[in-house]
Design an enzyme around this catalytic site. Structure first.
Site, PDB file in Angstrom:
ATOM      1  CD  GLU A  80      -2.242 -11.880   4.779  1.00  0.00           C
ATOM      2  OE1 GLU A  80      -1.285 -11.919   5.562  1.00  0.00           O
ATOM      3  OE2 GLU A  80      -3.243 -11.169   4.947  1.00  0.00           O
ATOM      4  CB  VAL A 137      -0.979   0.005   1.199  1.00  0.00           C
ATOM      5  CG1 VAL A 137      -1.837   1.268   1.187  1.00  0.00           C
ATOM      6  CG2 VAL A 137      -1.886  -1.219   1.151  1.00  0.00           C
ATOM      7  CE  LYS A 147     -11.201  -5.915   5.255  1.00  0.00           C
ATOM      8  NZ  LYS A 147     -10.969  -6.916   4.187  1.00  0.00           N
ATOM      9  N   GLY A 192      -1.842 -14.258  -5.125  1.00  0.00           N
ATOM     10  CA  GLY A 192      -1.586 -13.211  -4.135  1.00  0.00           C
ATOM     11  C   GLY A 192      -2.845 -12.710  -3.446  1.00  0.00           C
TER      12      GLY A 192
END
Lengths: 432, 432
Positions: free
Chosen positions: B191, B15, B206, B188
């Site tokens: 994980e 990120v 979330k 990807g």
């Protein structure tokens, strides 16, 4: 710091009464969020005597705009009159008097949006217009804030609920255009004169607003290519389905190094595209950004309370700015001059449905037309045509320019054994 | 007024490098919008010697957080380290030093969000966290601003891209869970240790963030009912399809007069529900508001540039506040105390798949269990079961409470001729 915010509400129709209802029903939540109450102090209506089902006091209704504009205790004007000249004047007068404005008026914003935003900037006032596009969907905000760091490349939208309702009924319930329109009118989704909707004008206005904002430029109505839904021929929706597409009246806006292109027209959308399953009166806008990739925003495109939600969220934003003393601090001047692409610079795949006489050599003659203009074909299918002994030819091109498409259309009409080009669609939403 | 904004970037992974790229590539647009340039002044990394593909100067990389916190020219901290304790400390120190913070950290925000927002308010600093949920989709903003005037009643979300990718591959390509997980890992999307994803923990975090905001209350992880995707049995997806449903690992949050309920679990969604066609690694959140009705927000739930778009849009918002001198003016104290519903107050329809011995009277005995707990059945179907001469019974209930569902499950296990309750799902997203 102010201890309350007073609103002058212009208009008390479908949206105006919804705004009053939300401000009343959610007042606890809204004043908690803002720290002060928000009140409707005056309401402009034509007929103050009319009976109205509302919690508002009767004596706050007035037929005199001056009474509202000249009231110094009114901080914010909410314009939900609709139409153009009266509404535009009222917005101008409000901004000139230093009041903030929230409007749901797509006609005014499409025609004079940048002019009014400039006036707001000059007068240190805010002008919010979330409800002008996409009813309850927060689209303007998303383009201004949520995706503010990205560079928008393309935007495709189902931004007219009436035509989407009609097309859904035609596709899923096999209704004719006339039957579906009658149902839309009955349910209040279509107006008595539906021409602005079915001719694509309403959608074009919304695309002017969205594309101006997305590309930070001034797009005008005359920059938009508009084609209504009248060109959709019986059988087209079934044909689309056979090839894996759904017909939608879609707005599209694209930008590349050559400039921008904005259109409203019936298109073929692949059934795998998220917009193809947006049905009935719902709206949705699909945004493609450089960095974010694909996003889509979906919701009710019209209706009293959904539209009023957007208006009231704008009221909240305007109130926050007023309370913090940062009203009128947003720069609205567009970053780029608007350069509209030529037809030779607009690319896409096209679907052509051509009625021909069923004769030897007709396919050779037709494909020669495509070759002549440098267009290569992805799919060619011949359907025998039951009623006149001729045939329908379906030609789907690879990517060509709109100019090539137009040249081919012209030439086909003068080609031996071609009876008519029955219909033609651009294919939207495929990865190129 | 400041003539530039300086950023301290904590972390330069997937990120962080995306944020640097967007700030570099879109600098012209961003500084046009803000009126001043935005620069990354320092970057915190573990290893300053590592080769990095970036336009940033090498000498701005440091391994010393103090160097960044103590630099008075740095206005804004962008935290994209991930993890919890180190990141949380860094956010606290930044806020205490009066700097604004933008974070993408869902773990920290789910665990300590309100505490940190309170700290921000006390220190007149901003704390933005759009990227903590839904990658590139502007969800936090939509709940805070776009729908700020509405009262949110329910929120259903596909907020974990890994599990949605796996379920899509299982449904559309008939892959096994293991094959689909392997593909997700290879691409990807998963994980090395996928347990936080497949066990529903990531989605639950979330949902804590979204429901706290939507209901203006403090929801904690322990308030969320979490069930991962391991309970999905072979054959369940096909069974769902036969009945017109799609299995999704969905987060749901609802509020009524009894309180709130928040859950993450595999559910049956009707195929007509807009969330059912959200495929692969995409995320979407469906919001139901009192006034607006149904809206949905769709986009990439993860990935370098999508997530960085949200971070950078937050940077823009923080910069605007700094430039206007209105940073730290947002009230984050929740309006309501959190009251979580009991299982007897949570209602829904349930799908039960029960393996039984194929004997006379088994259906009578089973339906008696449902009657005993006051549950009425909408659908009962018996499938012969090829491998053991028994049968699979499908029971779909009308609306019952979660308590009734649990009681029935328990009783079924002790009922004669029941071999096992193979699987059970709540049906989400139907109009009740």
């Amino acid at each position: 710091m102010k201890n309350e915010i007073n609103i002058g509400l212009l208009g008390f129709g479908v949206v105006g009464s919804g705004v009053a209802k939300i401000l009343h029903d959610h007042q606890d939540d809204l004043s908690y969020k803002l720290g002060v109450p928000v009140k409707i102090k005056k309401v402009l209506v034509k007929d103050t005597e009319k009976e109205r089902d509302t919690e508002l006091q009767r004596d706050i209704f007035t037929a005199d705009l001056d009474e509202i504009i000249d009231d110094p205790s009114i901080d914010l004007i909410v314009e939900v009159i609709g139409g153009t000249s009266e509404a535009k004047q009222a917005i101008e007068r409000s901004l000139l008097s230093g009041k903030g404005v929230v409007t749901a008026n797509k006609d005014v914003m499409a025609e004079s949006g940048l002019e009014l935003l400039k006036l707001a900037d000059e007068n240190k006032s805010d002008l919010f217009y979330e409800a002008s596009v996409g009813g309850g969907i927060p689209l303007i905000r998303t383009l201004e804030d949520g995706l503010s760091s990205d560079r928008i490349r393309a935007l495709t939208g189902i931004v007219n609920g009436t035509t989407n309702f009609i097309l859904t009924k035609m596709k899923h319930e096999n209704k004719s255009y006339e039957e579906a329109l009658a149902e839309a009118t009955e349910l209040g989704f279509a107006e008595a004169d539906p021409s602005a909707d079915v001719d694509g004008i309403d959608a074009a206005r919304k695309m002017v607003i969205l594309s101006s904002l997305a590309f930070s430029t001034e797009v005008r109505m005359e920059d938009v290519f508009v084609r209504g839904m009248k060109d959709i021929k019986p059988g087209d929706l079934e044909l689309a389905e056979q090839f894996g597409y759904t017909v939608k009246l879609a707005g599209s806006a694209k930008k590349d190094d050559n400039g921008i292109e904005v259109a409203v027209e019936p298109v073929f959308l692949p059934n795998s595209h998220p917009l193809s399953s947006v049905n009935n009166e719902f709206n949705a806008v699909y945004v493609y950004g450089d960095a974010v990739g694909e996003t889509m925003f979906y919701g009710p495109g019209a209706g009293s309370l959904p539209t009023a939600t957007s208006v009231t969220s704008d009221i909240m934003a305007a109130c926050r700015n007023l309370l913090l003393g940062v009203n009128g601090k947003r720069l609205h001047a567009p970053q780029h001059t608007c350069k509209v692409k030529k037809d030779s610079q607009k690319f896409g795949r096209y679907f052509h449905r051509i009625s021909v006489k069923d004769k030897v050599g007709v396919l050779t003659r037709l494909s020669a037309v495509y070759s002549k203009f440098g267009a290569s074909l992805a799919t060619v299918i011949q359907h025998p045509n039951k009623h006149d002994g001729g045939a329908d030819l379906i030609m789907i091109t690879h990517e060509i320019s709109r100019q090539q498409h137009l040249d081919i259309m012209d030439e086909l009409k003068n080609t031996e054994d071609v009876i008519d080009v029955l219909s033609h669609y651009r294919i939207e939403g495929e990865l190129s």
